[in-house]
Design a protein around this motif. Sequence first.
Motif, PDB file in Angstrom:
ATOM      1  N   MET A   1       0.806  -1.406  -0.070  1.00  0.00           N
ATOM      2  CA  MET A   1      -0.122  -0.147  -0.075  1.00  0.00           C
ATOM      3  C   MET A   1       0.730   1.160  -0.032  1.00  0.00           C
ATOM      4  SD  MET A   1      -2.945   1.171   2.806  1.00  0.00           S
ATOM      5  CE  MET A   1      -1.813   1.412   4.079  1.00  0.00           C
ATOM      6  N   LEU A   2       0.731   2.232  -0.826  1.00  0.00           N
ATOM      7  CA  LEU A   2       1.270   3.513  -0.988  1.00  0.00           C
ATOM      8  C   LEU A   2       1.086   4.432   0.400  1.00  0.00           C
ATOM      9  CD1 LEU A   2       2.802   5.487  -2.678  1.00  0.00           C
ATOM     10  CD2 LEU A   2       0.587   6.430  -3.643  1.00  0.00           C
ATOM     11  N   THR A   3       1.984   4.843   0.946  1.00  0.00           N
ATOM     12  CA  THR A   3       2.008   5.579   2.020  1.00  0.00           C
ATOM     13  C   THR A   3       2.698   6.900   2.167  1.00  0.00           C
ATOM     14  OG1 THR A   3       3.690   4.566   3.575  1.00  0.00           O
ATOM     15  CG2 THR A   3       1.440   3.424   3.701  1.00  0.00           C
ATOM     16  N   THR A   4       2.671   7.804   2.998  1.00  0.00           N
ATOM     17  CA  THR A   4       3.522   8.951   2.978  1.00  0.00           C
ATOM     18  C   THR A   4       4.716   8.520   3.955  1.00  0.00           C
ATOM     19  OG1 THR A   4       2.262   9.829   5.012  1.00  0.00           O
ATOM     20  CG2 THR A   4       1.622  10.497   2.750  1.00  0.00           C
ATOM     21  N   ARG A   5       5.216   7.498   4.086  1.00  0.00           N
ATOM     22  CA  ARG A   5       6.434   7.095   4.775  1.00  0.00           C
ATOM     23  C   ARG A   5       7.542   7.260   3.769  1.00  0.00           C
ATOM     24  NH1 ARG A   5       9.119   2.176   6.074  1.00  0.00           N
ATOM     25  NH2 ARG A   5       7.658   0.874   4.841  1.00  0.00           N
ATOM     26  N   TYR A   6       7.341   7.144   2.230  1.00  0.00           N
ATOM     27  CA  TYR A   6       8.203   7.387   1.214  1.00  0.00           C
ATOM     28  C   TYR A   6       9.541   6.700   1.493  1.00  0.00           C
ATOM     29  CZ  TYR A   6       4.595  10.825   0.016  1.00  0.00           C
ATOM     30  OH  TYR A   6       3.233  11.213  -0.436  1.00  0.00           O
ATOM     31  N   VAL A   7       9.562   5.493   1.686  1.00  0.00           N
ATOM     32  CA  VAL A   7      11.086   5.029   1.702  1.00  0.00           C
ATOM     33  C   VAL A   7      11.724   4.922   0.269  1.00  0.00           C
ATOM     34  CG1 VAL A   7      10.238   3.380   3.226  1.00  0.00           C
ATOM     35  CG2 VAL A   7       9.901   2.686   0.966  1.00  0.00           C
ATOM     36  N   THR A   8      12.969   4.714   0.077  1.00  0.00           N
ATOM     37  CA  THR A   8      13.685   4.744  -0.971  1.00  0.00           C
ATOM     38  C   THR A   8      12.889   3.656  -2.272  1.00  0.00           C
ATOM     39  OG1 THR A   8      15.708   5.317  -0.162  1.00  0.00           O
ATOM     40  CG2 THR A   8      15.602   4.363  -2.341  1.00  0.00           C
TER      41      THR A   8
END
Length: 264
Positions: A1-8
């Motif tokens: 799931m896409l999240t705003t954690r924004y890993v590389t």
Amino acid sequence: MLTTRYVTGAPNWIDLGTPDIDGATSFYNGLFGWSFLPGGPEAGGYGFFQLDGRTVAGGMQTGAQDGPPSWTVYFRTQDADVTAKAAEQAHGSVLMQPMDVMDQGRMAILGDKAGVPFGVWQPGLLKGLDVVQEPGSLCWIELYTADLPMAAWFYNKILGLETFGVDMAPGSTYTTLNPAGESEDAMFGGIVPFADDPLEAAGAPYWLPYIEVTDTDAVVDRARALGGEIRLPATDLPGVGRVAKLADPYGARFAVIRSEAPQT
């Protein structure tokens, strides 16, 4: 799931290039309730689409020399210069050299082996979009391409993206994408070969962003009334949701989905 954690490697931005930013703002405001906040003189005409004060996308007015109207997907990178060099070494291209965007971050526009444009964003003060997965915001991306294995290899090589297959209809497998080292729960998009989608096979390969909505049919009706194009009418995908593929009045393509599973 896409999240705003924004890993590389995860998508962390989308933006619109359009020949008429005022007209595009009117369309997306009517469709999703977005407003447009100009970035100021130092931003060169670039601004931010917002929903309830939170940024859901960027956008700016572009000319014919900038290519056709389109949405561009950006991926988080730790080093835009290193990623640009890796793209060249993997037989891709650098369409816009890495550049600083004030103190907000560093970006580049690259092309994959098939020539598909995409961006990379090395965060500074700006980490990425304020909101994803919620109605009116980015929730998924798809790459349409003639060569799935080559695309999977390229994005793994330069962004570390990993793929795995999900069984769909009998005899059908959907190839999903997730950041390196993350579980399958972190999947944020997919790769679709032209052979599996005749609608897309008629055109060139590209990245397609999906926007979460609460009522796909209502959005389709509004898009038609606002002068948009209905490329694929509202369609149920079992286990996924109700989707539609659209284009704005200037030809920029995107999709909408009312996801079957609740977004959290």
